[in-house]
Design a protein around this motif. Structure first.
Motif, PDB file in Angstrom:
ATOM      1  N   TYR A  71       7.553  14.731  -7.935  1.00 48.02           N
ATOM      2  CA  TYR A  71       8.742  15.557  -7.800  1.00 48.02           C
ATOM      3  C   TYR A  71       8.907  16.364  -9.089  1.00 48.02           C
ATOM      4  O   TYR A  71       8.516  15.928 -10.173  1.00 48.02           O
ATOM      5  CB  TYR A  71       9.998  14.705  -7.610  1.00 48.02           C
ATOM      6  N   PHE A  80       4.052  10.205  -4.792  1.00 49.50           N
ATOM      7  CA  PHE A  80       4.730  11.489  -4.808  1.00 49.50           C
ATOM      8  C   PHE A  80       4.811  12.039  -6.235  1.00 49.50           C
ATOM      9  O   PHE A  80       4.883  11.281  -7.202  1.00 49.50           O
ATOM     10  CB  PHE A  80       6.179  11.346  -4.299  1.00 49.50           C
ATOM     11  N   THR A  86      -0.600   9.924   0.974  1.00 44.51           N
ATOM     12  CA  THR A  86      -0.193   8.699   1.657  1.00 44.51           C
ATOM     13  C   THR A  86      -1.292   7.661   1.794  1.00 44.51           C
ATOM     14  O   THR A  86      -1.025   6.530   2.209  1.00 44.51           O
ATOM     15  CB  THR A  86       0.369   9.013   3.050  1.00 44.51           C
ATOM     16  N   LYS A  87      -2.531   8.028   1.441  1.00 44.57           N
ATOM     17  CA  LYS A  87      -3.593   7.017   1.501  1.00 44.57           C
ATOM     18  C   LYS A  87      -4.656   7.338   0.458  1.00 44.57           C
ATOM     19  O   LYS A  87      -4.744   8.443  -0.072  1.00 44.57           O
ATOM     20  CB  LYS A  87      -4.200   6.942   2.896  1.00 44.57           C
ATOM     21  N   PHE A  92      10.569   5.269  -9.397  1.00 43.65           N
ATOM     22  CA  PHE A  92      10.241   6.441 -10.193  1.00 43.65           C
ATOM     23  C   PHE A  92       9.690   6.067 -11.562  1.00 43.65           C
ATOM     24  O   PHE A  92      10.096   5.046 -12.157  1.00 43.65           O
ATOM     25  CB  PHE A  92      11.494   7.297 -10.429  1.00 43.65           C
ATOM     26  N   GLY A  93       8.812   6.920 -12.073  1.00 46.18           N
ATOM     27  CA  GLY A  93       8.475   6.878 -13.476  1.00 46.18           C
ATOM     28  C   GLY A  93       9.600   7.502 -14.282  1.00 46.18           C
ATOM     29  O   GLY A  93      10.568   8.024 -13.724  1.00 46.18           O
ATOM     30  N   TYR A 130       0.875  -1.180   0.000  1.00 43.69           N
ATOM     31  CA  TYR A 130       0.000   0.000   0.000  1.00 43.69           C
ATOM     32  C   TYR A 130       0.911   1.229   0.000  1.00 43.69           C
ATOM     33  O   TYR A 130       1.328   1.688   1.058  1.00 43.69           O
ATOM     34  CB  TYR A 130      -0.885  -0.050   1.241  1.00 43.69           C
ATOM     35  N   PRO A 131       1.211   1.735  -1.187  1.00 42.08           N
ATOM     36  CA  PRO A 131       2.269   2.745  -1.263  1.00 42.08           C
ATOM     37  C   PRO A 131       1.826   4.151  -0.896  1.00 42.08           C
ATOM     38  O   PRO A 131       0.632   4.463  -0.873  1.00 42.08           O
ATOM     39  CB  PRO A 131       2.649   2.704  -2.748  1.00 42.08           C
ATOM     40  N   SER A 132       2.798   4.999  -0.620  1.00 44.24           N
ATOM     41  CA  SER A 132       2.620   6.443  -0.661  1.00 44.24           C
ATOM     42  C   SER A 132       3.024   6.897  -2.055  1.00 44.24           C
ATOM     43  O   SER A 132       3.862   6.274  -2.708  1.00 44.24           O
ATOM     44  CB  SER A 132       3.499   7.129   0.392  1.00 44.24           C
ATOM     45  N   LYS A 188       2.516  15.159  -2.221  1.00 45.99           N
ATOM     46  CA  LYS A 188       2.453  13.739  -1.912  1.00 45.99           C
ATOM     47  C   LYS A 188       1.083  13.388  -1.364  1.00 45.99           C
ATOM     48  O   LYS A 188       0.323  14.265  -0.926  1.00 45.99           O
ATOM     49  CB  LYS A 188       3.530  13.348  -0.913  1.00 45.99           C
ATOM     50  N   PHE A 224       8.342  14.047 -12.197  1.00 44.02           N
ATOM     51  CA  PHE A 224       8.483  12.614 -11.918  1.00 44.02           C
ATOM     52  C   PHE A 224       7.415  12.169 -10.932  1.00 44.02           C
ATOM     53  O   PHE A 224       7.250  12.753  -9.862  1.00 44.02           O
ATOM     54  CB  PHE A 224       9.855  12.312 -11.304  1.00 44.02           C
ATOM     55  N   TYR A 284      -4.948  10.530  -4.943  1.00 45.52           N
ATOM     56  CA  TYR A 284      -4.576   9.108  -4.839  1.00 45.52           C
ATOM     57  C   TYR A 284      -5.828   8.281  -5.121  1.00 45.52           C
ATOM     58  O   TYR A 284      -6.758   8.238  -4.327  1.00 45.52           O
ATOM     59  CB  TYR A 284      -4.085   8.869  -3.417  1.00 45.52           C
TER      60      TYR A 284
END
Lengths: 113, 115
Positions: free
Chosen positions: A36, A34, A51-52, A103-104, A30-32, A49, A89, A66
């Motif tokens: 950049y 971001f 986080t959920k 990263f993408g 279950y990622p965070s 960012k 990114f 998200y």
């Protein structure tokens, strides 16, 4: 494994246009998530960012929500400026993988006056 | 000012020479990272360290070495075994790698060119 896919650039826009950069991800946990930004010759700066699920990150007029159901984290800005020209990114941080960032490939945005 | 510094900004070396890139942070962060960026590509993790005197290999560690003798410092050595060392190198740090909300902050980068 984890992966991040974002639209390839360059994206060329006129000033005050609407910007969308698509980002989708695959993660085992279950990622965070971001975004950049990298200006020419510089390091990466954290833009926003989340986080959920259903969290909306926002900063400097940029927003991203998200979306767990579509595994997406698309970046949007309603009215871009020349100073927004940069490489963006998308990245994920997965607790199941020690919070290492994936990263993408980056999307170059060029805003013309 | 708190932040991450990398030096030098530009570095030129002859093929076959080892070179060390500096990374210092005064953010009191526990975790530090090294990434490599090639033109038009995303970042790839070389090494990371969660605590002093401990570090782990990332996805592309071959030809690189690191040390973490102090919390503030995480130097990267690019050895002669690295086949294609010309790239932009980015150092990052974060407060607590174990926390789900942990966020990495990046330095300005060092551009290494091997002649």
């Amino acid at each position: 494994g984890n992966s991040v896919t974002q639209m390839e650039g360059p994206v060329t826009l006129s000033e005050e246009a609407f910007l969308t950069i698509n980002c989708t991800y695959t993660a085992t946990g279950y990622p965070s998530l971001f975004w950049y930004v990298q200006y020419p010759g510089e390091g990466l700066q954290l833009l926003l960012k989340a986080t959920k699920a259903d969290d909306k990150g926002s900063n400097k007029g940029f927003e991203a929500t998200y979306r767990k159901e579509t595994t997406s984290f698309h970046l949007e800005k309603g009215s871009v400026q020349v100073s927004d020209s940069a490489v963006y990114f998308c990245a994920l941080s997965d607790p199941a993988a020690g919070n290492k960032l994936t990263f993408g490939g980056g999307t170059r945005v060029l805003v013309k006056p | 000012d708190g932040g991450i510094t990398q030096s030098p900004k530009y570095l030129f070396r002859k093929e076959g020479q080892n070179v060390t890139l500096s990374c210092e942070q005064n953010l009191n962060h526990d975790a530090m990272y090294w990434y490599r960026q090639d033109p038009g590509q995303g970042l790839r993790l070389i090494y990371y360290s969660q605590i002093v005197n401990d570090f782990q290999k990332g996805d592309i560690a071959e030809g690189y070495s690191v040390s973490r003798e102090k919390k503030e410092s995480f130097p990267l050595t690019v050895t002669s075994a690295q086949k294609n060392p010309t790239a932009f190198y980015l150092c990052a740090s974060s407060m607590d790698q174990g926390a789900r909300t942990d966020t990495q902050y990046f330095g300005p980068g060092t551009r290494l060119t091997v002649l």
